[in-house]
Write an enzyme that holds these catalytic residues in place. Structure first.
Site, PDB file in Angstrom:
ATOM      1  N   GLN A 105       0.784  -1.420   0.070  1.00 58.30           N
ATOM      2  CA  GLN A 105       0.329  -0.012  -0.186  1.00 58.30           C
ATOM      3  C   GLN A 105       1.233   0.941   0.537  1.00 58.30           C
ATOM      4  OE1 GLN A 105      -2.035  -0.311   3.290  1.00 58.30           O
ATOM      5  NE2 GLN A 105      -3.332  -2.314   2.399  1.00 58.30           N
ATOM      6  N   HIS A 169      -0.701   0.399   5.543  1.00 57.75           N
ATOM      7  CA  HIS A 169      -1.357   1.062   6.601  1.00 57.75           C
ATOM      8  C   HIS A 169      -0.801   2.251   6.663  1.00 57.75           C
ATOM      9  CE1 HIS A 169      -3.897  -2.554   8.927  1.00 57.75           C
ATOM     10  NE2 HIS A 169      -3.685  -1.933   7.697  1.00 57.75           N
ATOM     11  N   GLU A 263     -14.138   4.706  10.229  1.00 57.65           N
ATOM     12  CA  GLU A 263     -15.094   5.851  11.298  1.00 57.65           C
ATOM     13  C   GLU A 263     -14.701   6.554  10.250  1.00 57.65           C
ATOM     14  OE1 GLU A 263     -13.586   3.540  14.820  1.00 57.65           O
ATOM     15  OE2 GLU A 263     -12.952   5.078  15.432  1.00 57.65           O
ATOM     16  N   TYR A 273      -8.915   7.642  20.348  1.00 54.78           N
ATOM     17  CA  TYR A 273      -9.290   7.310  19.314  1.00 54.78           C
ATOM     18  C   TYR A 273      -9.859   5.471  19.556  1.00 54.78           C
ATOM     19  CZ  TYR A 273     -10.871  12.346  18.203  1.00 54.78           C
ATOM     20  OH  TYR A 273     -10.266  13.302  18.584  1.00 54.78           O
ATOM     21  N   TYR A 284     -11.276 -10.036  10.058  1.00 56.31           N
ATOM     22  CA  TYR A 284     -11.007 -10.201   8.628  1.00 56.31           C
ATOM     23  C   TYR A 284     -11.226 -11.479   8.897  1.00 56.31           C
ATOM     24  CZ  TYR A 284      -8.733  -6.370   7.193  1.00 56.31           C
ATOM     25  OH  TYR A 284      -8.697  -4.986   6.581  1.00 56.31           O
TER      26      TYR A 284
END
Length: 390
Positions: A105, A169, A263, A273, A284
């Protein structure tokens, strides 16, 4: 009648969300959620808006900015930066990029112009970099100026450490607030049990800097010798949406959950958070990693999605070009190939509508300085949303 129907099914959706999170028992609940969400789709938008492809040939267009003359700068995740002359439809590769570690990613990610770009020419971008301690890479923030299709005056403002061989991520979005502070996100790098809740480590955080990379003296953890002083908030998973609400000046983000639990959050100084202590998602595999959806001292999201929509990119709509959308929030969906209109009442999301189904895996959505909304998708195109004359 249309609004009543949308709100009715939204109420069903919210109820099912809560039941699914509480019990997590049957696939039928997931199917019911999907059915309810699909019924909120607004087919009428095709009669109101035209989608016009304006840029092609960029494999995964991740970040995009528009200059005063209408030209674009677009980042491609694989590690290319393109200057696009819109009047000619011509793309030119920009030279002078730093070494970019494009894997998983990671790659060349977000772009943002300095609020005073006309005077100082600073362009900010995020990317995955192998510089520094450890194998692999981590997210970096750099600024530079553009001269003759070449980046010059490059300054590395922040580099997350240590590097990781994991390809997940990285975050990463960039935004400025009204005071000129620079905010950016870095995901938890796939290490949820180590990074997000530990303020001595990079990853799973929102950061705040001065525009030149200096640490603001009033950052929440600046006096904590063990903390990363650039951290503004923590307990995040993988925020790939960030935008200042133009009506309040407050920074909003959205982030990927695992299986469920995407979110929308309003970012506040020093707040936790919750990831992964609290979540509306599951693994998953279908197994649980937490029993908690709330805990004292941890923030609740403004909105969440079960099942996940895989959000990427977000923009607040202003002005009179889109009267049906103005004052509300748009979020892109990678998973479902559409845009979600989050209808706002102050700092609350009251309902959602689905727009532009089938547009493609949405990597970014932004209302640009020309007042038009542009959608970047992972099928080699950027489209312009043009209101049809009525």
């Amino acid at each position: 009648m249309k609004n009543f129907t949308i709100n009715f099914f939204q109420a069903i959706r919210n109820f099912v969300n809560q039941q699914f999170i509480a019990k997590r028992q049957t696939k039928s609940l997931i199917k019911l959620v999907l059915a309810c969400v699909s019924l909120t789709s607004v087919a009428a938008e095709q009669a109101v808006y035209q989608l016009k492809t304006v840029i092609t040939g960029i494999d995964v267009p991740w970040g995009m900015v528009q200059f005063d003359n209408g030209d674009f700068l677009v980042s491609e995740r694989e590690g290319e930066l393109y200057f696009v002359e819109m009047s000619k439809g011509k793309k030119t590769k920009v030279k002078g990029l730093p070494d970019i570690s494009s894997s998983g990613q990671g790659g060349l990610l977000d772009l943002e112009l300095h609020p005073d770009y006309r005077k100082n020419g600073w362009i900010y971008f995020s990317y995955s970099s192998s510089e520094g301690k450890g194998w692999g890479s981590n997210t970096a923030i750099m600024r530079a100026r553009l001269k003759d299709h070449t980046l010059v005056d490059k300054e590395l403002l922040y580099k997350a450490l240590p590097n990781s061989v994991g390809g997940r991520h990285f975050g990463s979005r960039i935004e400025f607030d009204r005071a000129g502070y620079l905010y950016f996100s870095i995901g938890d790098r796939g290490d949820r049990d180590t990074n997000p809740q530990n303020i001595s480590l990079d990853g799973g955080k929102i950061y705040r800097l001065h525009d030149d990379g200096r640490i603001p003296e009033d950052n929440p953890f600046v006096k904590n010798e063990k903390a990363k002083a650039a951290i503004f908030s923590y307990g995040h998973r993988n925020p790939q949406g960030m935008e200042m609400n133009p009506s309040t000046g407050v920074i909003w983000t959205h982030e990927h959950g695992p299986r469920g639990g995407d979110e929308v959050n309003i970012v506040e100084k020093g707040k936790n958070y919750g990831w992964p202590v609290v979540s509306f998602g599951i693994n998953y595999s279908g197994s649980k990693f937490t029993e908690l959806t709330e805990k004292k001292g941890m923030e609740q999201p403004v909105w969440y999605w079960v099942p996940s929509i895989a959000p990427s990119g977000m923009t607040f709509v202003t002005g009179d070009k889109y009267p049906q959308l103005s004052g509300h929030l748009l979020v892109g969906s990678l998973k479902f190939n559409y845009i979600v209109l989050c209808q706002l009442d102050g700092n609350k999301v009251t309902s959602q509508q689905i727009l532009f189904e089938g547009v493609g895996r949405v990597r970014n959505v932004k209302q640009m300085p020309d007042g038009f909304i542009y959608i970047a998708t992972e099928n080699n195109k950027i489209v312009k949303v043009i209101p049809k004359k009525t």
